[in-house]
Write a protein that holds these residues in place. Structure first.
Motif, PDB file in Angstrom:
ATOM      1  N   LEU A 119     -14.254  56.962  91.263  1.00 14.21           N
ATOM      2  CA  LEU A 119     -12.852  57.337  91.081  1.00 14.21           C
ATOM      3  C   LEU A 119     -12.484  57.204  89.614  1.00 14.21           C
ATOM      4  O   LEU A 119     -12.673  56.144  89.010  1.00 14.21           O
ATOM      5  CB  LEU A 119     -11.946  56.440  91.924  1.00 14.21           C
ATOM      6  CG  LEU A 119     -10.437  56.569  91.697  1.00 14.21           C
ATOM      7  CD1 LEU A 119      -9.948  57.962  92.084  1.00 14.21           C
ATOM      8  CD2 LEU A 119      -9.682  55.485  92.477  1.00 14.21           C
ATOM      9  N   GLN A 120     -11.965  58.288  89.045  1.00 13.90           N
ATOM     10  CA  GLN A 120     -11.470  58.277  87.670  1.00 13.90           C
ATOM     11  C   GLN A 120     -10.072  58.854  87.657  1.00 13.90           C
ATOM     12  O   GLN A 120      -9.807  59.872  88.300  1.00 13.90           O
ATOM     13  CB  GLN A 120     -12.385  59.100  86.759  1.00 13.90           C
ATOM     14  CG  GLN A 120     -11.941  59.157  85.303  1.00 13.90           C
ATOM     15  CD  GLN A 120     -12.956  59.880  84.425  1.00 13.90           C
ATOM     16  OE1 GLN A 120     -14.164  59.764  84.631  1.00 13.90           O
ATOM     17  NE2 GLN A 120     -12.485  60.618  83.442  1.00 13.90           N
ATOM     18  N   PHE A 121      -9.156  58.191  86.955  1.00 17.45           N
ATOM     19  CA  PHE A 121      -7.809  58.731  86.804  1.00 17.45           C
ATOM     20  C   PHE A 121      -7.718  59.483  85.482  1.00 17.45           C
ATOM     21  O   PHE A 121      -8.306  59.086  84.478  1.00 17.45           O
ATOM     22  CB  PHE A 121      -6.761  57.618  86.874  1.00 17.45           C
ATOM     23  CG  PHE A 121      -6.538  57.102  88.268  1.00 17.45           C
ATOM     24  CD1 PHE A 121      -6.006  57.930  89.251  1.00 17.45           C
ATOM     25  CD2 PHE A 121      -6.869  55.803  88.616  1.00 17.45           C
ATOM     26  CE1 PHE A 121      -5.802  57.469  90.552  1.00 17.45           C
ATOM     27  CE2 PHE A 121      -6.676  55.330  89.909  1.00 17.45           C
ATOM     28  CZ  PHE A 121      -6.135  56.167  90.873  1.00 17.45           C
ATOM     29  N   ALA A 122      -6.954  60.578  85.494  1.00 15.84           N
ATOM     30  CA  ALA A 122      -6.939  61.510  84.367  1.00 15.84           C
ATOM     31  C   ALA A 122      -5.914  61.122  83.306  1.00 15.84           C
ATOM     32  O   ALA A 122      -4.978  61.878  83.021  1.00 15.84           O
ATOM     33  CB  ALA A 122      -6.689  62.925  84.871  1.00 15.84           C
ATOM     34  N   PHE A 123      -6.098  59.961  82.705  1.00 14.18           N
ATOM     35  CA  PHE A 123      -5.312  59.592  81.536  1.00 14.18           C
ATOM     36  C   PHE A 123      -6.040  60.173  80.327  1.00 14.18           C
ATOM     37  O   PHE A 123      -6.778  59.490  79.610  1.00 14.18           O
ATOM     38  CB  PHE A 123      -5.154  58.076  81.445  1.00 14.18           C
ATOM     39  CG  PHE A 123      -4.260  57.511  82.511  1.00 14.18           C
ATOM     40  CD1 PHE A 123      -2.913  57.828  82.542  1.00 14.18           C
ATOM     41  CD2 PHE A 123      -4.763  56.674  83.498  1.00 14.18           C
ATOM     42  CE1 PHE A 123      -2.078  57.319  83.535  1.00 14.18           C
ATOM     43  CE2 PHE A 123      -3.945  56.156  84.489  1.00 14.18           C
ATOM     44  CZ  PHE A 123      -2.593  56.482  84.507  1.00 14.18           C
ATOM     45  N   CYS A 124      -5.790  61.458  80.086  1.00 13.68           N
ATOM     46  CA  CYS A 124      -6.606  62.235  79.152  1.00 13.68           C
ATOM     47  C   CYS A 124      -6.491  61.765  77.705  1.00 13.68           C
ATOM     48  O   CYS A 124      -7.396  62.029  76.904  1.00 13.68           O
ATOM     49  CB  CYS A 124      -6.241  63.715  79.250  1.00 13.68           C
ATOM     50  SG  CYS A 124      -4.522  64.086  78.822  1.00 13.68           S
ATOM     51  N   HIS A 125      -5.406  61.069  77.352  1.00 10.19           N
ATOM     52  CA  HIS A 125      -5.257  60.638  75.963  1.00 10.19           C
ATOM     53  C   HIS A 125      -6.335  59.638  75.557  1.00 10.19           C
ATOM     54  O   HIS A 125      -6.632  59.498  74.372  1.00 10.19           O
ATOM     55  CB  HIS A 125      -3.862  60.049  75.740  1.00 10.19           C
ATOM     56  CG  HIS A 125      -2.772  61.056  75.904  1.00 10.19           C
ATOM     57  ND1 HIS A 125      -2.259  61.788  74.854  1.00 10.19           N
ATOM     58  CD2 HIS A 125      -2.105  61.482  77.016  1.00 10.19           C
ATOM     59  CE1 HIS A 125      -1.328  62.610  75.298  1.00 10.19           C
ATOM     60  NE2 HIS A 125      -1.217  62.439  76.612  1.00 10.19           N
ATOM     61  N   ARG A 126      -6.929  58.963  76.505  1.00  7.97           N
ATOM     62  CA  ARG A 126      -8.042  58.066  76.212  1.00  7.97           C
ATOM     63  C   ARG A 126      -9.189  58.796  75.516  1.00  7.97           C
ATOM     64  O   ARG A 126      -9.989  58.185  74.816  1.00  7.97           O
ATOM     65  CB  ARG A 126      -8.582  57.445  77.494  1.00  7.97           C
ATOM     66  CG  ARG A 126      -7.691  56.441  78.155  1.00  7.97           C
ATOM     67  CD  ARG A 126      -7.692  55.109  77.422  1.00  7.97           C
ATOM     68  NE  ARG A 126      -7.105  54.098  78.289  1.00  7.97           N
ATOM     69  CZ  ARG A 126      -7.799  53.154  78.896  1.00  7.97           C
ATOM     70  NH1 ARG A 126      -9.098  53.061  78.707  1.00  7.97           N
ATOM     71  NH2 ARG A 126      -7.181  52.289  79.685  1.00  7.97           N
ATOM     72  N   PHE A 127      -9.254  60.122  75.737  1.00  8.43           N
ATOM     73  CA  PHE A 127     -10.361  60.910  75.222  1.00  8.43           C
ATOM     74  C   PHE A 127      -9.966  61.747  74.003  1.00  8.43           C
ATOM     75  O   PHE A 127     -10.762  62.537  73.514  1.00  8.43           O
ATOM     76  CB  PHE A 127     -10.901  61.815  76.331  1.00  8.43           C
ATOM     77  CG  PHE A 127     -11.344  61.044  77.548  1.00  8.43           C
ATOM     78  CD1 PHE A 127     -12.611  60.498  77.612  1.00  8.43           C
ATOM     79  CD2 PHE A 127     -10.481  60.837  78.619  1.00  8.43           C
ATOM     80  CE1 PHE A 127     -13.020  59.769  78.719  1.00  8.43           C
ATOM     81  CE2 PHE A 127     -10.882  60.119  79.736  1.00  8.43           C
ATOM     82  CZ  PHE A 127     -12.156  59.583  79.781  1.00  8.43           C
ATOM     83  N   HIS A 128      -8.737  61.576  73.530  1.00  5.84           N
ATOM     84  CA  HIS A 128      -8.247  62.312  72.364  1.00  5.84           C
ATOM     85  C   HIS A 128      -8.932  61.747  71.120  1.00  5.84           C
ATOM     86  O   HIS A 128      -8.790  60.548  70.825  1.00  5.84           O
ATOM     87  CB  HIS A 128      -6.730  62.143  72.276  1.00  5.84           C
ATOM     88  CG  HIS A 128      -6.067  62.993  71.247  1.00  5.84           C
ATOM     89  ND1 HIS A 128      -6.306  64.344  71.121  1.00  5.84           N
ATOM     90  CD2 HIS A 128      -5.156  62.679  70.281  1.00  5.84           C
ATOM     91  CE1 HIS A 128      -5.565  64.820  70.147  1.00  5.84           C
ATOM     92  NE2 HIS A 128      -4.868  63.842  69.619  1.00  5.84           N
ATOM     93  N   VAL A 181       3.681  57.250  81.889  1.00  4.87           N
ATOM     94  CA  VAL A 181       2.381  56.745  82.352  1.00  4.87           C
ATOM     95  C   VAL A 181       1.356  56.880  81.237  1.00  4.87           C
ATOM     96  O   VAL A 181       0.509  56.001  81.044  1.00  4.87           O
ATOM     97  CB  VAL A 181       1.884  57.468  83.619  1.00  4.87           C
ATOM     98  CG1 VAL A 181       2.655  57.065  84.825  1.00  4.87           C
ATOM     99  CG2 VAL A 181       1.875  58.970  83.453  1.00  4.87           C
ATOM    100  N   HIS A 182       1.403  57.982  80.492  1.00  9.51           N
ATOM    101  CA  HIS A 182       0.500  58.161  79.358  1.00  9.51           C
ATOM    102  C   HIS A 182       0.778  57.116  78.274  1.00  9.51           C
ATOM    103  O   HIS A 182      -0.146  56.531  77.705  1.00  9.51           O
ATOM    104  CB  HIS A 182       0.654  59.554  78.759  1.00  9.51           C
ATOM    105  CG  HIS A 182      -0.066  60.627  79.496  1.00  9.51           C
ATOM    106  ND1 HIS A 182      -1.388  60.530  79.880  1.00  9.51           N
ATOM    107  CD2 HIS A 182       0.351  61.856  79.921  1.00  9.51           C
ATOM    108  CE1 HIS A 182      -1.765  61.645  80.490  1.00  9.51           C
ATOM    109  NE2 HIS A 182      -0.718  62.453  80.539  1.00  9.51           N
ATOM    110  N   SER A 183       2.061  56.911  77.987  1.00  5.07           N
ATOM    111  CA  SER A 183       2.430  55.957  76.942  1.00  5.07           C
ATOM    112  C   SER A 183       1.937  54.546  77.270  1.00  5.07           C
ATOM    113  O   SER A 183       1.432  53.834  76.396  1.00  5.07           O
ATOM    114  CB  SER A 183       3.953  55.944  76.760  1.00  5.07           C
ATOM    115  OG  SER A 183       4.432  57.233  76.439  1.00  5.07           O
ATOM    116  N   ILE A 184       2.081  54.162  78.526  1.00  3.15           N
ATOM    117  CA  ILE A 184       1.622  52.837  78.956  1.00  3.15           C
ATOM    118  C   ILE A 184       0.115  52.729  78.801  1.00  3.15           C
ATOM    119  O   ILE A 184      -0.411  51.717  78.313  1.00  3.15           O
ATOM    120  CB  ILE A 184       2.050  52.565  80.414  1.00  3.15           C
ATOM    121  CG1 ILE A 184       3.570  52.494  80.518  1.00  3.15           C
ATOM    122  CG2 ILE A 184       1.409  51.278  80.942  1.00  3.15           C
ATOM    123  CD1 ILE A 184       4.098  52.648  81.937  1.00  3.15           C
TER     124      ILE A 184
END
Length: 323
Positions: A119-128, A181-184
């Protein structure tokens, strides 16, 4: 192993980003199915990216038997899709927010654990790439001790009031759960720490029943302070993260040519960094596929989704929003 068989539930805008990212890894994976309650939308995407089109997600899972699934539906439908995939042993990349509530997120994580499904959640900014460079800059110690992080995601949302984003039963709330959610997660990624306390204020300028602007104050367990602001009603687009340390400052600007710039205490000028690496969705897909190939833990797994949703719940409670 052969190519990873990937399916996608939901065929809207964010699904296009997932599909483009998988297409960039065509040597490793293939799209075998796309489902959407508007079957024409699934057919349109399938004509571009391949795979069979379906109206029903579970029917698709049984028909094409994928190894991996991107859940790109509105939040209300994340839990049933994730449970259906987990029961079939299918790896899941679930879009943000993880679900409408912490309880639903817990159920998603429990289902994946019960069946041993990745299971992976798509907090895409982690990959920016600029954000990852900012992490490395912080980790190097050149900024000194981290003190404060400021973040603003603001723009005018033309579809507010005419889309599911502002229907609380479907979305779980307004811009706080959609964007903060992204900011957190960015705060957690940069501080490498968990949030100790969260206080929020929200407001609504539009004729909608959810918040369209929100401000959030965070304190990490290690003492770093966070100030996060977002809005759907401000016409000048901003997407910026400012990082303050005892020995320097860094600015991550999503709209600037130089994605990251920093200035240390003794520097006369700012140092700018530009990036030509793959976009964050391509890197996110790479991580997801690699976890399936190697069995390694996702960079943004179930624990991360739960941690972010705990802060979301605390933020809404502090703002006096009943959910």
């Amino acid at each position: 192993m052969g190519k990873i068989r990937v399916a996608v539930i939901g065929a809207g805008g964010i699904a296009a980003a997932h599909l483009r990212a998988y297409a960039a890894h065509a040597e490793r994976c293939e799209i075998v199915g796309i489902a959407d309650i508007v079957e024409a939308a699934a057919q349109e995407k399938a004509a571009i990216y391949g795979g069979l089109a379906f109206r029903d997600g579970e029917r698709m899972l049984d028909a094409v038997k994928p190894d991996a699934l991107s859940i790109c539906t509105p939040p209300k439908f994340h839990l049933p899709a994730a449970q259906a995939a987990a029961a079939r042993g299918i790896a899941v990349l679930c879009e943000k927010p993880p679900a409408r509530s912490l309880a639903e997120t817990e159920a998603i994580v429990d289902a994946a654990a019960k069946h041993g499904a990745p299971l992976q959640f798509a907090f895409c900014h982690r990959f920016h790439p600029p954000l990852r460079a900012a992490q490395a800059l912080i980790d190097s110690g050149r900024l000194g001790r981290l003190v404060q992080i400021e973040n603003r995601f603001g723009f005018r949302f033309a579809r507010a009031g005419s889309s599911w984003f502002t229907e609380a039963d479907i979305s779980g709330g307004g811009i706080l759960i959609d964007t903060l959610v992204h900011s957190i997660d960015i705060f957690r990624a940069l501080t490498r720490d968990e949030v100790q306390s969260a206080q929020a204020q929200v407001s609504t300028a539009l004729p909608i029943n959810v918040e369209d602007s929100a401000s959030l104050l965070l304190r990490g367990r290690g003492g770093v302070l966070g100030s996060m602001n977002c809005s759907w009603v401000t016409p000048v687009s901003e997407a910026v993260v400012r990082i303050y340390g005892t020995e320097g400052q860094a600015v991550l600007d999503y709209n600037a040519e130089a994605g990251l710039r920093y200035k240390l205490a003794d520097d006369a000028d700012w140092t700018a960094q530009r990036f030509d690496e793959p976009d964050r969705f391509v890197a996110q897909a790479d991580c997801f596929l690699r976890c399936i190939e190697t069995g390694e833990r996702p960079l943004v797994g179930g624990d991360d989704g739960l941690a972010v949703m705990r802060v979301i719940e605390a933020a809404y409670e502090s703002a006096g929003v009943m959910r």
